[in-house]
Design a protein around this motif. Structure first.
Motif, PDB file in Angstrom:
ATOM      1  N   GLY A 132      19.712  76.127  36.847  1.00 37.23           N
ATOM      2  CA  GLY A 132      20.514  77.004  37.540  1.00 37.23           C
ATOM      3  C   GLY A 132      20.387  78.525  38.053  1.00 37.23           C
ATOM      4  N   GLN A 133      18.936  78.738  37.795  1.00 35.57           N
ATOM      5  CA  GLN A 133      18.369  79.962  38.212  1.00 35.57           C
ATOM      6  C   GLN A 133      17.222  80.137  39.096  1.00 35.57           C
ATOM      7  N   SER A 134      17.095  81.065  39.924  1.00 34.62           N
ATOM      8  CA  SER A 134      15.947  81.357  40.812  1.00 34.62           C
ATOM      9  C   SER A 134      15.631  82.811  40.699  1.00 34.62           C
ATOM     10  N   VAL A 135      14.245  83.215  40.810  1.00 31.23           N
ATOM     11  CA  VAL A 135      13.892  84.341  40.770  1.00 31.23           C
ATOM     12  C   VAL A 135      13.437  84.784  42.211  1.00 31.23           C
ATOM     13  N   GLU A 136      14.085  86.017  42.518  1.00 30.01           N
ATOM     14  CA  GLU A 136      13.869  86.496  44.183  1.00 30.01           C
ATOM     15  C   GLU A 136      12.712  87.682  44.107  1.00 30.01           C
ATOM     16  N   ARG A 137      12.501  88.512  42.909  1.00 26.94           N
ATOM     17  CA  ARG A 137      11.295  89.400  42.793  1.00 26.94           C
ATOM     18  C   ARG A 137      11.009  89.387  41.606  1.00 26.94           C
ATOM     19  N   LEU A 138       9.588  89.724  41.296  1.00 28.73           N
ATOM     20  CA  LEU A 138       8.945  89.817  39.852  1.00 28.73           C
ATOM     21  C   LEU A 138       8.011  90.964  40.054  1.00 28.73           C
ATOM     22  N   ALA A 139       7.869  91.655  39.016  1.00 26.36           N
ATOM     23  CA  ALA A 139       6.930  92.654  38.921  1.00 26.36           C
ATOM     24  C   ALA A 139       6.706  92.754  37.368  1.00 26.36           C
ATOM     25  N   LEU A 140       5.427  92.904  37.184  1.00 26.07           N
ATOM     26  CA  LEU A 140       4.919  93.334  35.691  1.00 26.07           C
ATOM     27  C   LEU A 140       3.863  94.480  35.840  1.00 26.07           C
ATOM     28  N   GLU A 141       4.167  95.337  34.613  1.00 25.79           N
ATOM     29  CA  GLU A 141       3.401  96.468  34.411  1.00 25.79           C
ATOM     30  C   GLU A 141       2.665  96.403  33.011  1.00 25.79           C
ATOM     31  N   LEU A 142       1.473  96.419  32.646  1.00 30.01           N
ATOM     32  CA  LEU A 142       1.044  96.488  31.388  1.00 30.01           C
ATOM     33  C   LEU A 142       0.106  97.429  31.235  1.00 30.01           C
ATOM     34  N   ARG A 143       0.247  97.990  30.039  1.00 26.80           N
ATOM     35  CA  ARG A 143      -0.624  99.319  29.570  1.00 26.80           C
ATOM     36  C   ARG A 143      -1.102  99.084  28.252  1.00 26.80           C
ATOM     37  N   PRO A 144      -2.421  99.000  28.049  1.00 31.75           N
ATOM     38  CA  PRO A 144      -3.568  99.431  29.015  1.00 31.75           C
ATOM     39  C   PRO A 144      -3.692  98.145  29.763  1.00 31.75           C
ATOM     40  N   THR A 145      -4.373  98.469  30.931  1.00 34.41           N
ATOM     41  CA  THR A 145      -4.728  97.218  32.059  1.00 34.41           C
ATOM     42  C   THR A 145      -5.504  96.137  31.305  1.00 34.41           C
ATOM     43  N   PRO A 146      -4.944  94.855  31.322  1.00 34.65           N
ATOM     44  CA  PRO A 146      -6.070  93.995  30.758  1.00 34.65           C
ATOM     45  C   PRO A 146      -7.215  93.858  31.479  1.00 34.65           C
ATOM     46  N   ALA A 147      -8.368  93.317  30.525  1.00 34.45           N
ATOM     47  CA  ALA A 147      -9.485  92.935  31.188  1.00 34.45           C
ATOM     48  C   ALA A 147      -9.361  91.356  31.730  1.00 34.45           C
ATOM     49  N   GLU A 148      -8.616  90.720  31.114  1.00 35.56           N
ATOM     50  CA  GLU A 148      -8.308  89.436  31.707  1.00 35.56           C
ATOM     51  C   GLU A 148      -6.738  88.878  31.747  1.00 35.56           C
ATOM     52  N   LEU A 149      -6.105  88.560  32.810  1.00 37.45           N
ATOM     53  CA  LEU A 149      -4.865  88.117  33.100  1.00 37.45           C
ATOM     54  C   LEU A 149      -4.672  86.863  33.771  1.00 37.45           C
ATOM     55  N   ALA A 150      -3.814  85.926  33.251  1.00 40.54           N
ATOM     56  CA  ALA A 150      -3.872  84.604  33.810  1.00 40.54           C
ATOM     57  C   ALA A 150      -2.345  84.251  33.661  1.00 40.54           C
ATOM     58  N   ALA A 151      -1.747  83.483  34.680  1.00 41.98           N
ATOM     59  CA  ALA A 151      -0.356  83.041  34.664  1.00 41.98           C
ATOM     60  C   ALA A 151      -0.603  81.348  34.461  1.00 41.98           C
ATOM     61  N   ASP A 152       0.236  80.887  33.726  1.00 42.32           N
ATOM     62  CA  ASP A 152       0.284  79.632  33.367  1.00 42.32           C
ATOM     63  C   ASP A 152       2.013  79.204  33.055  1.00 42.32           C
ATOM     64  N   THR A 153       2.191  77.951  32.882  1.00 39.13           N
ATOM     65  CA  THR A 153       3.294  77.481  32.419  1.00 39.13           C
ATOM     66  C   THR A 153       3.273  76.588  31.445  1.00 39.13           C
ATOM     67  N   ASP A 154       3.765  76.864  30.094  1.00 40.47           N
ATOM     68  CA  ASP A 154       3.699  76.077  28.952  1.00 40.47           C
ATOM     69  C   ASP A 154       4.165  74.662  28.944  1.00 40.47           C
TER      70      ASP A 154
ATOM     71  N   THR B 235       4.311  81.817  31.539  1.00 40.90           N
ATOM     72  CA  THR B 235       3.653  82.474  30.302  1.00 40.90           C
ATOM     73  C   THR B 235       2.381  83.254  31.042  1.00 40.90           C
ATOM     74  N   ARG B 236       2.219  84.568  30.662  1.00 44.55           N
ATOM     75  CA  ARG B 236       1.043  85.413  30.932  1.00 44.55           C
ATOM     76  C   ARG B 236       0.133  85.526  29.812  1.00 44.55           C
ATOM     77  N   HIS B 237      -1.269  85.156  29.930  1.00 47.49           N
ATOM     78  CA  HIS B 237      -2.333  85.218  28.759  1.00 47.49           C
ATOM     79  C   HIS B 237      -3.210  86.261  29.518  1.00 47.49           C
ATOM     80  N   LEU B 238      -3.235  87.153  28.276  1.00 50.66           N
ATOM     81  CA  LEU B 238      -4.252  88.542  28.713  1.00 50.66           C
ATOM     82  C   LEU B 238      -5.068  88.871  27.358  1.00 50.66           C
ATOM     83  N   ARG B 239      -6.122  89.519  27.828  1.00 52.24           N
ATOM     84  CA  ARG B 239      -7.109  89.967  26.911  1.00 52.24           C
ATOM     85  C   ARG B 239      -7.398  91.630  27.161  1.00 52.24           C
TER      86      ARG B 239
END
Length: 294
Positions: free
Chosen positions: A33-55, A61-65
């Motif tokens: 019963g949900q939908s996402v119309e907009r999405l933004a992420l801000e991460l500090r410090p900026t990751p050296a690696e960032l990957a989107a996934d679904t568990d 899920t976002r995986h980052l280093r």
């Protein structure tokens, strides 16, 4: 109903972190019963690696280093979400019939009832939880919707909400003994009570719409993440949300972020890091209803 959502989470470390890996589950889901119309992420410090996934359970899920020494890690998520989750069917099977149907389930995917029947990392199945459920529900042939709502209201009535009284690792047995806790504890208790009766129950993390007292302005950042329970009420009704902290159904005022067997499956920030000494954490949430927009 449409909402603008903002979640901010931060960690400060006593000594610089040399390297860190994190998994984030902070973005609203796009189902149930949900939908996402907009999405933004801000991460500090900026990751050296960032990957989107679904568990496994369907959570974004976002995986980052993170590389290099840093004394703080901060996350900000902004989203616009639409929620249209009507009330469940008025007529549902009994809890006994649901338990029998759950035993016959063989679907392997993460949303299957079979993954939400037994004990999990943070939810044991003490007999006292099952006994509490039996006392709150009454006759075993009570229709499931009525029975589970009665259980949620019994938890709200009989347990004191006390912020800071428990921690992430608090067990169901402690909640039953002390009769106090926070939304996470009440969700774990309700899950244990229902699974003890053979009824599939899942842990839900997300946001809840709150209202300021009459005549007072809404305070920015005053909200926090919330927890409730999804209960499988049979093939027709499917998964239905119940909020034991507030003793109500989880409908359009509840925005789902992640689902799992317990909190360990849905922690907003998880992972490992290399550092020494203590750390402090903070988070705040804004849930802004867009009542005047189409």
């Amino acid at each position: 109903m449409r909402y603008d959502l903002r979640l901010r989470i931060g960690y400060r470390y006593a000594f610089p972190v040399k390297e860190a890996r994190h998994a984030l589950r902070i973005c609203p889901r796009t189902d149930r019963g949900q939908s996402v119309e907009r999405l933004a992420l801000e991460l500090r410090p900026t990751p050296a690696e960032l990957a989107a996934d679904t568990d496994f359970f369907g959570n974004a899920t976002r995986h980052l280093r993170l590389e290099g020494a840093h004394g703080e890690f901060a996350v900000e998520m902004r989203a616009r979400a639409r929620v249209s989750r009507g009330p469940p069917p008025a007529h549902t099977p009994t809890l006994r019939q649901i338990a029998q149907a759950a035993e016959r389930c063989r679907e392997p995917e993460g949303g299957s009832p079979i993954h939400h029947l037994g004990p999990s990392r943070l939810v044991s199945l003490p007999r006292a939880a099952r006994d509490f459920a039996a006392g709150a529900i009454g006759a075993p042939d009570t229709p499931a919707l009525k029975a589970v709502l009665a259980l949620a209201r019994a938890i709200q009535r009989d347990f004191l909400y006390e912020s800071g009284s428990t921690g992430i690792q608090t067990r169901v047995e402690e909640t039953l003994r002390d009769r106090r806790g926070v939304c996470q504890d009440f969700a774990h208790l309700m899950i244990a009570a229902l699974r003890g009766l053979g009824v599939p129950a899942a842990y839900v993390s997300g946001f809840i719409r709150t209202e300021p007292p009459p005549g007072l302005p809404r305070l920015e950042g005053a909200d926090s993440m919330h927890a409730w329970v999804d209960v499988w009420l049979g093939e027709e009704a499917g998964w239905v949300g119940f909020d034991p902290t507030n003793g109500c159904l989880a409908l359009d005022g509840h925005i789902i972020v992640a689902l799992g067997r317990d909190y360990a499956d849905v922690a907003p920030v998880d992972g490992v890091l290399i550092t020494a000494g203590p750390q402090s954490a903070w988070h705040n949430v804004d849930v802004i209803p867009l009542e005047n927009e189409e």
